[in-house]
Design an enzyme around this catalytic site. Structure first.
Site, PDB file in Angstrom:
ATOM      1  N   GLU A   7      -7.758  -5.066  -0.021  1.00  0.00           N
ATOM      2  CA  GLU A   7      -8.470  -5.993  -1.089  1.00  0.00           C
ATOM      3  C   GLU A   7      -8.297  -7.370  -0.556  1.00  0.00           C
ATOM      4  O   GLU A   7      -9.227  -8.343  -1.369  1.00  0.00           O
ATOM      5  CB  GLU A   7      -7.830  -5.489  -2.448  1.00  0.00           C
ATOM      6  CG  GLU A   7      -7.762  -4.086  -2.598  1.00  0.00           C
ATOM      7  CD  GLU A   7      -9.038  -3.630  -3.450  1.00  0.00           C
ATOM      8  OE1 GLU A   7     -10.094  -3.923  -2.739  1.00  0.00           O
ATOM      9  OE2 GLU A   7      -9.076  -2.768  -4.195  1.00  0.00           O
ATOM     10  N   HIS A  12       1.070  -0.976  -0.027  1.00  0.00           N
ATOM     11  CA  HIS A  12       0.083  -0.054   0.012  1.00  0.00           C
ATOM     12  C   HIS A  12       0.839   1.083   0.040  1.00  0.00           C
ATOM     13  O   HIS A  12       1.788   1.225   0.617  1.00  0.00           O
ATOM     14  CB  HIS A  12      -0.791  -0.061   1.275  1.00  0.00           C
ATOM     15  CG  HIS A  12      -1.955   0.870   1.046  1.00  0.00           C
ATOM     16  ND1 HIS A  12      -1.895   2.245   1.457  1.00  0.00           N
ATOM     17  CD2 HIS A  12      -3.373   0.733   0.670  1.00  0.00           C
ATOM     18  CE1 HIS A  12      -2.924   2.859   1.128  1.00  0.00           C
ATOM     19  NE2 HIS A  12      -3.892   1.861   0.551  1.00  0.00           N
TER      20      HIS A  12
HETATM   21  N1  ACO Z   1       3.705  -7.607  -4.773  1.00  0.00           N
HETATM   22  C1  ACO Z   1       5.100  -7.772  -5.042  1.00  0.00           C
HETATM   23  N2  ACO Z   1       5.982  -6.352  -4.950  1.00  0.00           N
HETATM   24  C2  ACO Z   1       5.177  -5.299  -4.657  1.00  0.00           C
HETATM   25  C3  ACO Z   1       3.918  -5.397  -4.120  1.00  0.00           C
HETATM   26  C4  ACO Z   1       3.242  -6.390  -4.588  1.00  0.00           C
HETATM   27  N3  ACO Z   1       2.035  -6.456  -4.071  1.00  0.00           N
HETATM   28  N4  ACO Z   1       3.768  -4.057  -3.955  1.00  0.00           N
HETATM   29  C5  ACO Z   1       5.038  -3.468  -4.172  1.00  0.00           C
HETATM   30  N5  ACO Z   1       5.927  -4.262  -4.558  1.00  0.00           N
HETATM   31  C6  ACO Z   1       7.218  -3.955  -4.789  1.00  0.00           C
HETATM   32  C7  ACO Z   1       7.475  -2.900  -6.136  1.00  0.00           C
HETATM   33  O1  ACO Z   1       7.712  -4.141  -7.171  1.00  0.00           O
HETATM   34  C8  ACO Z   1       8.620  -2.247  -5.522  1.00  0.00           C
HETATM   35  O2  ACO Z   1       9.712  -3.232  -5.986  1.00  0.00           O
HETATM   36  P1  ACO Z   1      11.251  -2.541  -6.385  1.00  0.00           P
HETATM   37  O3  ACO Z   1      11.532  -1.508  -5.504  1.00  0.00           O
HETATM   38  O4  ACO Z   1      12.274  -3.796  -6.219  1.00  0.00           O
HETATM   39  O5  ACO Z   1      10.830  -2.074  -7.686  1.00  0.00           O
HETATM   40  C9  ACO Z   1       8.382  -1.750  -4.398  1.00  0.00           C
HETATM   41  O6  ACO Z   1       7.592  -2.868  -3.777  1.00  0.00           O
HETATM   42  C10 ACO Z   1       7.608  -0.621  -4.266  1.00  0.00           C
HETATM   43  O7  ACO Z   1       6.641  -0.495  -5.010  1.00  0.00           O
HETATM   44  P2  ACO Z   1       5.710   0.790  -5.582  1.00  0.00           P
HETATM   45  O8  ACO Z   1       4.965   0.454  -6.697  1.00  0.00           O
HETATM   46  O9  ACO Z   1       6.649   2.031  -5.618  1.00  0.00           O
HETATM   47  O10 ACO Z   1       4.862   1.040  -4.086  1.00  0.00           O
HETATM   48  P3  ACO Z   1       3.572   2.101  -4.298  1.00  0.00           P
HETATM   49  O11 ACO Z   1       3.372   2.486  -3.009  1.00  0.00           O
HETATM   50  O12 ACO Z   1       3.539   2.839  -5.266  1.00  0.00           O
HETATM   51  O13 ACO Z   1       2.597   0.594  -4.546  1.00  0.00           O
HETATM   52  C11 ACO Z   1       0.590  -0.437  -4.691  1.00  0.00           C
HETATM   53  C12 ACO Z   1       1.388   0.483  -3.793  1.00  0.00           C
HETATM   54  C13 ACO Z   1       0.196   0.026  -6.045  1.00  0.00           C
HETATM   55  C14 ACO Z   1      -0.812  -0.708  -3.871  1.00  0.00           C
HETATM   56  C15 ACO Z   1       1.370  -1.645  -4.808  1.00  0.00           C
HETATM   57  O14 ACO Z   1       1.628  -2.353  -3.546  1.00  0.00           O
HETATM   58  C16 ACO Z   1       0.630  -2.840  -5.577  1.00  0.00           C
HETATM   59  O15 ACO Z   1       0.777  -2.915  -6.768  1.00  0.00           O
HETATM   60  N6  ACO Z   1      -0.060  -3.850  -4.730  1.00  0.00           N
HETATM   61  C17 ACO Z   1      -0.586  -4.832  -5.418  1.00  0.00           C
HETATM   62  C18 ACO Z   1      -2.227  -4.362  -6.186  1.00  0.00           C
HETATM   63  C19 ACO Z   1      -3.069  -4.140  -4.944  1.00  0.00           C
HETATM   64  O16 ACO Z   1      -3.251  -4.810  -3.869  1.00  0.00           O
HETATM   65  N7  ACO Z   1      -3.734  -3.005  -4.979  1.00  0.00           N
HETATM   66  C20 ACO Z   1      -4.764  -2.760  -4.068  1.00  0.00           C
HETATM   67  C21 ACO Z   1      -4.201  -1.612  -3.075  1.00  0.00           C
HETATM   68  S1  ACO Z   1      -5.584  -1.005  -1.916  1.00  0.00           S
HETATM   69  C22 ACO Z   1      -6.327   0.004  -2.691  1.00  0.00           C
HETATM   70  O17 ACO Z   1      -6.023   0.902  -3.503  1.00  0.00           O
HETATM   71  C23 ACO Z   1      -7.958  -0.004  -2.313  1.00  0.00           C
END
Ligand code: ACO
Length: 379
Positions: free
Chosen positions: A321, A262
């Site tokens: 989620e 998140h």
């Molecule tokens: N699985 C694997 N790796 C992840 C995940 C995940 N669920 N979430 C983040 N990461 C990793 C990224 O690949 C990145 O890795 P890196 O630094 O090696 O490149 C690092 O963690 C940081 O990721 P960001 O995308 O910069 O983090 P951000 O804060 O932008 O992302 C997000 C938040 C979009 C929710 C992300 O965690 C994600 O994609 N989760 C999966 C989708 C999901 O569950 N969405 C629902 C969110 S809740 C809502 O909106 C109601």
């Protein structure tokens, strides 16, 4: 090149874009406050209509206020003929797209669709919030080649939705679970769809336009579109002993594990806790749900361990989620509908933010940093 632009962090991470009295997300401590109440205090204890009153009017309703709002919204559930026609035309589209198209038509019945006074905003908020479940249920039935069921006025919003979709009055525990889900996701700080709604409202555009834009933002898998894939993941994993290999394979392919991570929460999303309890209660009623719930608990633990190893320091924890998928599945809904179900709850929050932004009456207009070429000539 001269520029007066101050660089903001990528994705506006950590930037405060508005002041709000509606909700506060404390990502470090895993606390969500809605209208002054923690989500644990609120969801499951206050019904959806009362919670909407809190966001729109600033206080929980007394008995007379609740009766008035509930009956006003019950009167507004029926869809105009044009909206139903649009839904029929969108029968093959994903439910969230059908909802976006239908939402845009709902300004037609409003007394003054372009007015942005508190009274006009409240009228539009009641209309959209009352109609959205009817849209989702009608679209589901049309997609199954069945006629939509007309809404009833004598049931609360959540119970009436389940009645319209399944064709029979729901078990009270199912209606309670859906009500709890909608209250849990009603508002959540300056998330992408709420920001979208506020940007649109800040131009003095109307509430229906703002909510139509917010629906577009919610749809993406990085925001509201994750619970469908969460369910796919659990069904593909199938049994707890397959979880680790499945998850490691996903990560090795560069894919994200849905339902984890998140932008703000670096500890477990408090909404996951509320919904985990709601899913557990539903699981107790039905063996099939119980098995999926038990599998989810085990997959969650494995995913947290695997993510901590693969992405050290990222603090990727369970988000809302993950358990949303279990609650909505146990209510007999199709995963394609999950994001539209999220929208039915969140619309109360979007409307409240539009009301707040209209009162603030200040254009949101950031700048960009130009990184393209300069000095190019055509001839
Ligand atoms: N699985 C694997 N790796 C992840 C995940 C995940 N669920 N979430 C983040 N990461 C990793 C990224 O690949 C990145 O890795 P890196 O630094 O090696 O490149 C690092 O963690 C940081 O990721 P960001 O995308 O910069 O983090 P951000 O804060 O932008 O992302 C997000 C938040 C979009 C929710 C992300 O965690 C994600 O994609 N989760 C999966 C989708 C999901 O569950 N969405 C629902 C969110 S809740 C809502 O909106 C109601």
């Amino acid at each position: 090149m001269s520029s007066n632009v101050t660089g903001a962090p990528r994705g506006l991470e950590g930037v405060v874009a508005a002041q709000t009295r509606l909700s506060h997300v404390d990502g470090k401590n895993g606390v969500l406050i809605v209208g002054g109440y923690t989500i644990e205090e609120f969801a499951g204890h206050v019904g959806f209509e009362a919670a909407a009153h809190l966001l729109w009017r600033g206080h929980l309703p007394d008995r007379a206020e609740l009766t008035k709002l509930s009956s006003q919204m019950a009167e507004l559930r029926e869809l105009p003929a044009l909206t139903l026609e649009v839904i029929r035309g969108a029968a093959a589209a994903p439910p969230i797209d059908a909802l976006r198209m239908a939402c845009a038509t709902l300004s037609l019945g409003l007394a003054d669709p372009n007015a942005i006074t508190p009274e006009a905003d409240l009228a539009a908020a009641m209309r959209l919030t009352a109609c959205f479940p009817t849209v989702v249920a009608a679209h589901a039935r049309i997609g199954r080649k069945q006629e939509p069921i007309r809404p009833r006025k004598d049931l609360p919003l959540a119970a009436n939705f389940l009645y319209m979709i399944h064709g029979k009055e729901p078990d009270p525990s199912a209606a309670q679970a859906l009500d709890t889900y909608w209250v849990t996701v009603m508002d959540h700080g300056m998330n992408a769809s709420t920001f979208t709604a506020r940007v649109i409202a800040s131009t003095r555009s109307d509430l229906v336009s703002a909510v139509t834009g917010a629906l577009g933002a919610l749809k993406g898998p990085l925001h509201g579109g994750a619970p469908g894939p969460v369910l796919d993941m659990l069904l593909e994993i199938g049994s707890a002993d397959h979880a680790e290999a499945w998850l490691r394979n996903e990560l090795s392919q560069g894919r994200r594990i849905m339902g984890f991570g998140h932008r703000v929460y670096k500890v477990r999303d408090p909404r996951a806790e509320v919904l985990s309890r709601a899913a557990e209660r539903l699981g107790k009623a039905q063996m099939e749900n119980r098995q999926l719930y038990d599998l989810a608990l085990q997959v969650e633990q494995t995913a947290l361990r695997v993510l901590a190893e693969a992405k050290p320091g990222r603090n990727l924890r369970t988000n809302v989620e993950f358990y949303t998928a279990l609650v909505l599945q146990a209510l007999g809904l199709d995963p394609r509908q999950f994001v539209a179900m999220f929208a039915c709850g969140r619309t109360a929050g979007w409307c409240a933010h539009v009301i707040e932004q209209h009162a603030e009456d200040h254009l949101i207009r950031p700048q960009s940093e130009y990184i393209g070429p300069v000095g190019l000539k055509i001839s």
